[in-house]
Design a protein around this motif. Structure first.
Motif, PDB file in Angstrom:
ATOM      1  N   MET A  34     111.466  33.355  93.707  1.00  0.00           N
ATOM      2  CA  MET A  34     110.147  32.920  93.267  1.00  0.00           C
ATOM      3  C   MET A  34     109.816  31.546  93.849  1.00  0.00           C
ATOM      4  SD  MET A  34     108.703  35.241  91.412  1.00  0.00           S
ATOM      5  CE  MET A  34     107.447  34.310  90.552  1.00  0.00           C
ATOM      6  N   LEU A  35     110.781  30.632  93.820  1.00  0.00           N
ATOM      7  CA  LEU A  35     110.549  29.295  94.366  1.00  0.00           C
ATOM      8  C   LEU A  35     110.249  29.357  95.865  1.00  0.00           C
ATOM      9  CD1 LEU A  35     113.297  27.179  92.552  1.00  0.00           C
ATOM     10  CD2 LEU A  35     110.823  27.076  92.198  1.00  0.00           C
ATOM     11  N   ALA A  36     110.958  30.230  96.565  1.00  0.00           N
ATOM     12  CA  ALA A  36     110.729  30.375  98.008  1.00  0.00           C
ATOM     13  C   ALA A  36     109.300  30.851  98.275  1.00  0.00           C
ATOM     14  CB  ALA A  36     111.735  31.358  98.606  1.00  0.00           C
ATOM     15  N   ASN A  37     108.847  31.825  97.492  1.00  0.00           N
ATOM     16  CA  ASN A  37     107.481  32.330  97.661  1.00  0.00           C
ATOM     17  C   ASN A  37     106.446  31.262  97.341  1.00  0.00           C
ATOM     18  OD1 ASN A  37     108.312  34.903  98.407  1.00  0.00           O
ATOM     19  ND2 ASN A  37     108.354  35.646  96.310  1.00  0.00           N
ATOM     20  N   ILE A  38     106.670  30.526  96.266  1.00  0.00           N
ATOM     21  CA  ILE A  38     105.723  29.487  95.866  1.00  0.00           C
ATOM     22  C   ILE A  38     105.629  28.403  96.932  1.00  0.00           C
ATOM     23  CG2 ILE A  38     105.320  27.611  94.219  1.00  0.00           C
ATOM     24  CD1 ILE A  38     106.506  29.465  92.056  1.00  0.00           C
ATOM     25  N   VAL A  39     106.788  27.946  97.404  1.00  0.00           N
ATOM     26  CA  VAL A  39     106.806  26.898  98.434  1.00  0.00           C
ATOM     27  C   VAL A  39     106.130  27.382  99.715  1.00  0.00           C
ATOM     28  CG1 VAL A  39     108.298  25.541  99.958  1.00  0.00           C
ATOM     29  CG2 VAL A  39     108.828  25.716  97.527  1.00  0.00           C
ATOM     30  N   THR A  40     106.437  28.619 100.112  1.00  0.00           N
ATOM     31  CA  THR A  40     105.827  29.179 101.329  1.00  0.00           C
ATOM     32  C   THR A  40     104.310  29.226 101.210  1.00  0.00           C
ATOM     33  OG1 THR A  40     107.775  30.544 101.788  1.00  0.00           O
ATOM     34  CG2 THR A  40     105.714  31.195 102.847  1.00  0.00           C
ATOM     35  N   PHE A  41     103.839  29.768 100.098  1.00  0.00           N
ATOM     36  CA  PHE A  41     102.397  29.916  99.916  1.00  0.00           C
ATOM     37  C   PHE A  41     101.696  28.568  99.765  1.00  0.00           C
ATOM     38  CE2 PHE A  41     103.105  34.410  98.030  1.00  0.00           C
ATOM     39  CZ  PHE A  41     103.247  34.906  99.319  1.00  0.00           C
ATOM     40  N   MET A  42     102.314  27.633  99.049  1.00  0.00           N
ATOM     41  CA  MET A  42     101.681  26.328  98.869  1.00  0.00           C
ATOM     42  C   MET A  42     101.599  25.573 100.192  1.00  0.00           C
ATOM     43  SD  MET A  42     100.688  26.247  95.809  1.00  0.00           S
ATOM     44  CE  MET A  42     100.147  24.538  95.777  1.00  0.00           C
ATOM     45  N   LEU A  43     102.652  25.645 101.000  1.00  0.00           N
ATOM     46  CA  LEU A  43     102.616  24.997 102.312  1.00  0.00           C
ATOM     47  C   LEU A  43     101.555  25.631 103.205  1.00  0.00           C
ATOM     48  CD1 LEU A  43     106.423  24.455 103.078  1.00  0.00           C
ATOM     49  CD2 LEU A  43     104.720  22.715 102.506  1.00  0.00           C
ATOM     50  N   ALA A  44     101.462  26.970 103.122  1.00  0.00           N
ATOM     51  CA  ALA A  44     100.477  27.671 103.948  1.00  0.00           C
ATOM     52  C   ALA A  44      99.056  27.288 103.546  1.00  0.00           C
ATOM     53  CB  ALA A  44     100.672  29.183 103.827  1.00  0.00           C
ATOM     54  N   ILE A  45      98.809  27.235 102.238  1.00  0.00           N
ATOM     55  CA  ILE A  45      97.482  26.868 101.758  1.00  0.00           C
ATOM     56  C   ILE A  45      97.166  25.412 102.096  1.00  0.00           C
ATOM     57  CG2 ILE A  45      96.084  26.518  99.679  1.00  0.00           C
ATOM     58  CD1 ILE A  45      97.574  28.909  98.451  1.00  0.00           C
ATOM     59  N   ARG A  46      98.166  24.540 101.913  1.00  0.00           N
ATOM     60  CA  ARG A  46      97.962  23.117 102.228  1.00  0.00           C
ATOM     61  C   ARG A  46      97.631  22.928 103.711  1.00  0.00           C
ATOM     62  NH1 ARG A  46      99.731  18.135 100.171  1.00  0.00           N
ATOM     63  NH2 ARG A  46      98.740  16.526 101.440  1.00  0.00           N
ATOM     64  N   TYR A  47      98.356  23.620 104.554  1.00  0.00           N
ATOM     65  CA  TYR A  47      98.096  23.510 105.992  1.00  0.00           C
ATOM     66  C   TYR A  47      96.704  24.049 106.335  1.00  0.00           C
ATOM     67  CZ  TYR A  47      98.591  24.130 111.026  1.00  0.00           C
ATOM     68  OH  TYR A  47      98.389  24.074 112.384  1.00  0.00           O
ATOM     69  N   ALA A  48      96.351  25.181 105.724  1.00  0.00           N
ATOM     70  CA  ALA A  48      95.042  25.777 106.003  1.00  0.00           C
ATOM     71  C   ALA A  48      93.911  24.852 105.582  1.00  0.00           C
ATOM     72  CB  ALA A  48      94.919  27.118 105.283  1.00  0.00           C
ATOM     73  N   LEU A  49      94.067  24.166 104.457  1.00  0.00           N
ATOM     74  CA  LEU A  49      93.046  23.226 104.004  1.00  0.00           C
ATOM     75  C   LEU A  49      92.907  22.037 104.951  1.00  0.00           C
ATOM     76  CD1 LEU A  49      93.750  23.204 100.149  1.00  0.00           C
ATOM     77  CD2 LEU A  49      91.748  24.167 101.307  1.00  0.00           C
ATOM     78  N   GLU A  50      94.011  21.714 105.642  1.00  0.00           N
ATOM     79  CA  GLU A  50      93.979  20.601 106.585  1.00  0.00           C
ATOM     80  C   GLU A  50      93.303  20.977 107.898  1.00  0.00           C
ATOM     81  OE1 GLU A  50      94.906  17.457 106.260  1.00  0.00           O
ATOM     82  OE2 GLU A  50      95.558  17.677 104.178  1.00  0.00           O
ATOM     83  N   VAL A  51      93.567  22.188 108.374  1.00  0.00           N
ATOM     84  CA  VAL A  51      93.083  22.550 109.700  1.00  0.00           C
ATOM     85  C   VAL A  51      91.724  23.264 109.681  1.00  0.00           C
ATOM     86  CG1 VAL A  51      95.431  22.695 110.614  1.00  0.00           C
ATOM     87  CG2 VAL A  51      94.315  24.757 109.737  1.00  0.00           C
ATOM     88  N   VAL A  52      91.404  23.901 108.556  1.00  0.00           N
ATOM     89  CA  VAL A  52      90.097  24.546 108.441  1.00  0.00           C
ATOM     90  C   VAL A  52      89.148  23.549 107.790  1.00  0.00           C
ATOM     91  CG1 VAL A  52      88.771  26.462 107.481  1.00  0.00           C
ATOM     92  CG2 VAL A  52      91.125  26.831 108.247  1.00  0.00           C
ATOM     93  N   HIS A  53      88.287  22.946 108.555  1.00  0.00           N
ATOM     94  CA  HIS A  53      87.437  21.876 108.063  1.00  0.00           C
ATOM     95  C   HIS A  53      86.287  22.416 107.225  1.00  0.00           C
ATOM     96  CE1 HIS A  53      89.686  19.132 110.554  1.00  0.00           C
ATOM     97  NE2 HIS A  53      89.415  19.859 111.634  1.00  0.00           N
ATOM     98  N   PRO A  54      85.840  21.632 106.260  1.00  0.00           N
ATOM     99  CA  PRO A  54      84.691  22.045 105.436  1.00  0.00           C
ATOM    100  C   PRO A  54      83.456  22.281 106.311  1.00  0.00           C
ATOM    101  CG  PRO A  54      85.813  20.175 104.446  1.00  0.00           C
ATOM    102  CD  PRO A  54      86.389  20.347 105.826  1.00  0.00           C
ATOM    103  N   ALA A  55      82.681  23.245 105.905  1.00  0.00           N
ATOM    104  CA  ALA A  55      81.452  23.533 106.635  1.00  0.00           C
ATOM    105  C   ALA A  55      80.457  22.400 106.457  1.00  0.00           C
ATOM    106  CB  ALA A  55      80.845  24.837 106.145  1.00  0.00           C
ATOM    107  N   VAL A  56      79.766  22.091 107.517  1.00  0.00           N
ATOM    108  CA  VAL A  56      78.765  21.036 107.464  1.00  0.00           C
ATOM    109  C   VAL A  56      77.469  21.623 106.928  1.00  0.00           C
ATOM    110  CG1 VAL A  56      77.415  19.363 108.782  1.00  0.00           C
ATOM    111  CG2 VAL A  56      79.810  19.843 109.402  1.00  0.00           C
ATOM    112  N   ILE A  57      76.981  21.050 105.844  1.00  0.00           N
ATOM    113  CA  ILE A  57      75.750  21.548 105.217  1.00  0.00           C
ATOM    114  C   ILE A  57      74.581  20.681 105.669  1.00  0.00           C
ATOM    115  CG2 ILE A  57      74.550  21.984 103.050  1.00  0.00           C
ATOM    116  CD1 ILE A  57      77.253  22.422 101.753  1.00  0.00           C
TER     117      ILE A  57
END
Length: 242
Positions: free
Chosen positions: A219-242
Motif C-alpha cells: 500500500m505504501l509503495a502504491n501511495i508513494v508512486t501515485f503521489m510522486l506521479a501526481i506531484r510531477y504532473a502538477l509541476e509540468v502541466v501548467h495551469p491554463a491561461v484564462i
C-alpha cells in the motif's frame, strides 16, 4: 509431441522468457503458488532449484504483465482517477480547480507512475524480507527471499485482476484491500508452516505479522508512486491561461 510442436513450444517459451521472464515452469510455479504454496516453499527450503521458478522472478513477470495491461485499461493515470472516484473523491474536480487539462494530467501521471511503479514497489517490498528471515535466522538470504515472494507474487496477481475489474466497475477497488490481505494470509500460512513455525498457533501469529507487513508495504509503495506521479504532473502541466 511432434517435432514441430516441440519447436513451437520452445520458441514461445523463449519469447516469454526473454520478454517477461516467464516460461512454462514459471506458469506451473504461479499455479502452485495459489494451489500448493507450502509445496513451493518446501522445494526451495530443501535446496531444490529445478522444480519451480524462483518466486521472485515470477513476481517480476507478473509486474511486467501488469505494466503491459495498464496500456489496455487506460494507464495508471486512469487507475488513480477511478480509485479516487471509488472512495467518493473526485480527482478530476481537483485537477479542474487547479486549471490543469485532464487529458494532459492523466497522460503524465500514467507515464510517470508506469516508470516508477516497479522500482518503488521493489524497494518497499524488499523491506519485508528480514521479517521472514527472523523466523528462521540460519536460513540463507536467497532461500528466505524466494519463500517471501510466494505470497508477494499472489498479491501481485490479485492486484492486477482488481485493476482489470476496475475498468468495468470502479467500485471493485473498494474490495481490493480486504481481499488482497486475506489472500496473502492464506498463501503465507502454508509457507510459514513449511519451515518457519513448529505449531499451529505460532504459525498463525507469524503469518498474521508477515501478511500485515507485506500488505502495508504494498500500500505504501502504491501511495508513494501515485503521489510522486501526481506531484510531477502538477509541476509540468501548467495551469491554463484564462
Amino acid at each position: 509431441m511432434s517435432q514441430d510442436d516441440e519447436s513451437g513450444r520452445r520458441v514461445l517459451e523463449d519469447v516469454l522468457d526473454e520478454v517477461l521472464s516467464f516460461n512454462y515452469r514459471s506458469l506451473r510455479t504461479l499455479r502452485d503458488i495459489f494451489l500448493r504454496p507450502g509445496a513451493v516453499a518446501r522445494s526451495f527450503l530443501s535446496g531444490d532449484r529445478d522444480t519451480y521458478t524462483p518466486p521472485m522472478r515470477v513476481w517480476f513477470g507478473v509486474v511486467s504483465w501488469m505494466f503491459l495491461l495498464s496500456i489496455i485499461w487506460g494507464g495508471f493515470g486512469e487507475v488513480i482517477i477511478r480509485a479516487f472516484l471509488a472512495m467518493g473523491q473526485s480527482l478530476d474536480q481537483i485537477i479542474i480547480a487547479g486549471r490543469r487539462d485532464m487529458v494532459a494530467m492523466t497522460n503524465t501521471v500514467s507515464a510517470v507512475a508506469g516508470t516508477l511503479s516497479v522500482p518503488i514497489t521493489s524497494a518497499f517490498i524488499l523491506i519485508g524480507i528480514p521479517i521472514l528471515r527472523r523466523f528462521r535466522p540460519r536460513l540463507s538470504l536467497i532461500t528466505a527471499t524466494q519463500c517471501y515472494f510466494i505470497p508477494v507474487s499472489a498479491l501481485a496477481v490479485s492486484s492486477t485482476l482488481f485493476l482489470l475489474l476496475s475498468t468495468f466497475d470502479a467500485r471493485a477497488l473498494l474490495y481490493a484491500g480486504p481481499v488482497n490481505f486475506v489472500l496473502v494470509f492464506l498463501v503465507a500460512y502454508p509457507v510459514i508452516r513449511a519451515g518457519f513455525a513448529d505449531s499451529t498457533a505460532l504459525a498463525l501469529l507469524k503469518t498474521a505479522l508477515l501478511a500485515t507487513v507485506i500488505f502495508i508495504l504494498s500500500m505504501l509503495a502504491n501511495i508513494v508512486t501515485f503521489m510522486l506521479a501526481i506531484r510531477y504532473a502538477l509541476e509540468v502541466v501548467h495551469p491554463a491561461v484564462i
